[in-house]
Design a protein around this motif. Sequence first.
Motif, short mmCIF file in Angstrom:
data_model
loop_
_atom_site.label_atom_id
_atom_site.label_comp_id
_atom_site.label_asym_id
_atom_site.label_seq_id
_atom_site.Cartn_x
_atom_site.Cartn_y
_atom_site.Cartn_z
N GLN A 80 0.83 -1.21 0.00
CA GLN A 80 0.00 0.00 0.00
C GLN A 80 0.87 1.27 0.00
N LEU A 81 1.92 1.27 0.83
CA LEU A 81 2.79 2.46 0.86
C LEU A 81 3.58 2.61 -0.44
N ASP A 82 3.84 1.51 -1.13
CA ASP A 82 4.44 1.61 -2.46
C ASP A 82 3.59 2.48 -3.36
N GLN A 83 2.26 2.25 -3.29
CA GLN A 83 1.33 3.04 -4.11
C GLN A 83 1.37 4.51 -3.71
N VAL A 84 1.54 4.80 -2.41
CA VAL A 84 1.61 6.18 -1.96
C VAL A 84 2.81 6.90 -2.56
N TRP A 85 3.99 6.28 -2.44
CA TRP A 85 5.20 6.96 -2.92
C TRP A 85 5.20 7.07 -4.44
N ILE A 86 4.69 6.06 -5.12
CA ILE A 86 4.62 6.11 -6.59
C ILE A 86 3.71 7.25 -7.04
N ASN A 87 2.53 7.37 -6.40
CA ASN A 87 1.59 8.44 -6.79
C ASN A 87 2.16 9.82 -6.51
N LEU A 88 2.75 10.00 -5.31
CA LEU A 88 3.30 11.32 -4.96
C LEU A 88 4.45 11.70 -5.89
N LEU A 89 5.36 10.75 -6.14
CA LEU A 89 6.51 11.06 -7.00
C LEU A 89 6.09 11.23 -8.46
N HIS A 90 5.10 10.44 -8.88
CA HIS A 90 4.60 10.57 -10.25
C HIS A 90 3.97 11.94 -10.46
N ASN A 91 3.19 12.42 -9.47
CA ASN A 91 2.61 13.76 -9.57
C ASN A 91 3.70 14.83 -9.60
N ALA A 92 4.73 14.66 -8.76
CA ALA A 92 5.81 15.65 -8.73
C ALA A 92 6.50 15.72 -10.09
N ILE A 93 6.74 14.57 -10.70
CA ILE A 93 7.38 14.56 -12.02
C ILE A 93 6.45 15.19 -13.06
N LYS A 94 5.16 14.88 -12.96
CA LYS A 94 4.19 15.36 -13.96
C LYS A 94 4.12 16.88 -14.01
#
Length: 426
Positions: free
Chosen positions: A317-331
């Motif tokens: 579940q926390l994998d999904q958190v960090w992926i979403n936050l970092l993906h938004n930052a990159i976007k």
Amino acid sequence: MVSTWMFQGQKNQFIEDALLKDGKNIIEAYQSNPSAEVGPFVQSFSGLSIYSIQLYDTAGKPLLKENEPMHVEQSTIKKVLDGSIARNLYANGLPMVGVPFVVKGDSYALFLTLDQQTVKQEQASMPWVHAVYILILFIGSFLILIAARYVVNPIVQLTAATKRMAKGTFDSASLPLHRRDEIGQLSVSYHEMAQELAKLDQMRQDFVSSVSHEIQSPLTSIVGFTKALKHKKLSEESRLRYLTIIEEESERLSRLGQNLLQLSYLQQEQHPLKITAYRLDEQLRKVVITLEPLWAEKEIHMDVDLEAITVHADKDQLDQVWINLLHNAIKFTAPQGTIRIQSMEKAHHHIITVTDSGIGIPEEERSHIFEPFHKVDKARSSSVKGNGLGLSIVKQIIDLHQGEIQVSSNLGIGTAFTVTLPRKNQ
């Protein structure tokens, strides 16, 4: 009527006691002056008393003149002449008593009852008493009616509001919200509940509208380009471009379906977490490496500053958190921008911060970014992909871990998401 029936026996006993007492007083008064003739002596008391008095001799004959005849059975007279006190007797419906009276060796029977004229006079005043009772009844009933309406009307209003709520109308403006009693508290609680339900209903409508929009947009593209592919006079280049668009829109629909299922799964009250102990800093490094193609393509500088931290949490579940936050930052970070990832350990918490140098979030939008399908206006462009569910999923996962997520941002400067997790989450 009920009270009269209940106390009738006590009332008669009280009258009999009073009659006996007065009869004994008459006898005592005569004994203090035994030279007087007994008949006239007792007769004098009859005119001064509220009682009717009759004196019977040894033969059972009445000796006194009386306005209203007193009907006494001879057996009762004989009983009193024999020296017994007679009680529980009635003359014309009124209590009567008999008292033995001995004068110079001769036995007499003294009988006393209430004077009928006096009783009639008292009864003549009873209609006024009844009128007062009736007046009190009507006034009391009127006051009770007013009090009942004061209490019942708010309940009626609450009932009507509840029926309107059942039909989807969340209106509680007519309720007595300013009362300080229990009904006022109930009305305030109902008003607050109606407001919350109205918000939930609006969120539901917005959710359905957003889902419909997110589904309809790629479907329209897929249908349109599929029809275009039916034309035979298409170049190979156009055909491949159309197929690519159809593929991208299909993937978009697939991601939307997966995110909706995940969000629904996370919102379940009994959602189980698979808690394990693992190194959080290593997990964050792996996420950075996984997303390297995205940030490397935009030449973004990654600043990673991670302390060695062990957490007790659901790793997937926390994998999904960090992926979403970092993906938004990159976007939302411009090419050649900077993204900084930090982790630190406090006394009772783990703190993870993802900071970017992107476009930022307007202040009025920050309180809504964790709502499903919410998108910041600056992000609504065809070049920025997403369905507005990523941060909602992040918020649900953090809440399940009893943590917190906060956002701070400045337009044109960047955004920082700070996640706080408890040091031990069993």
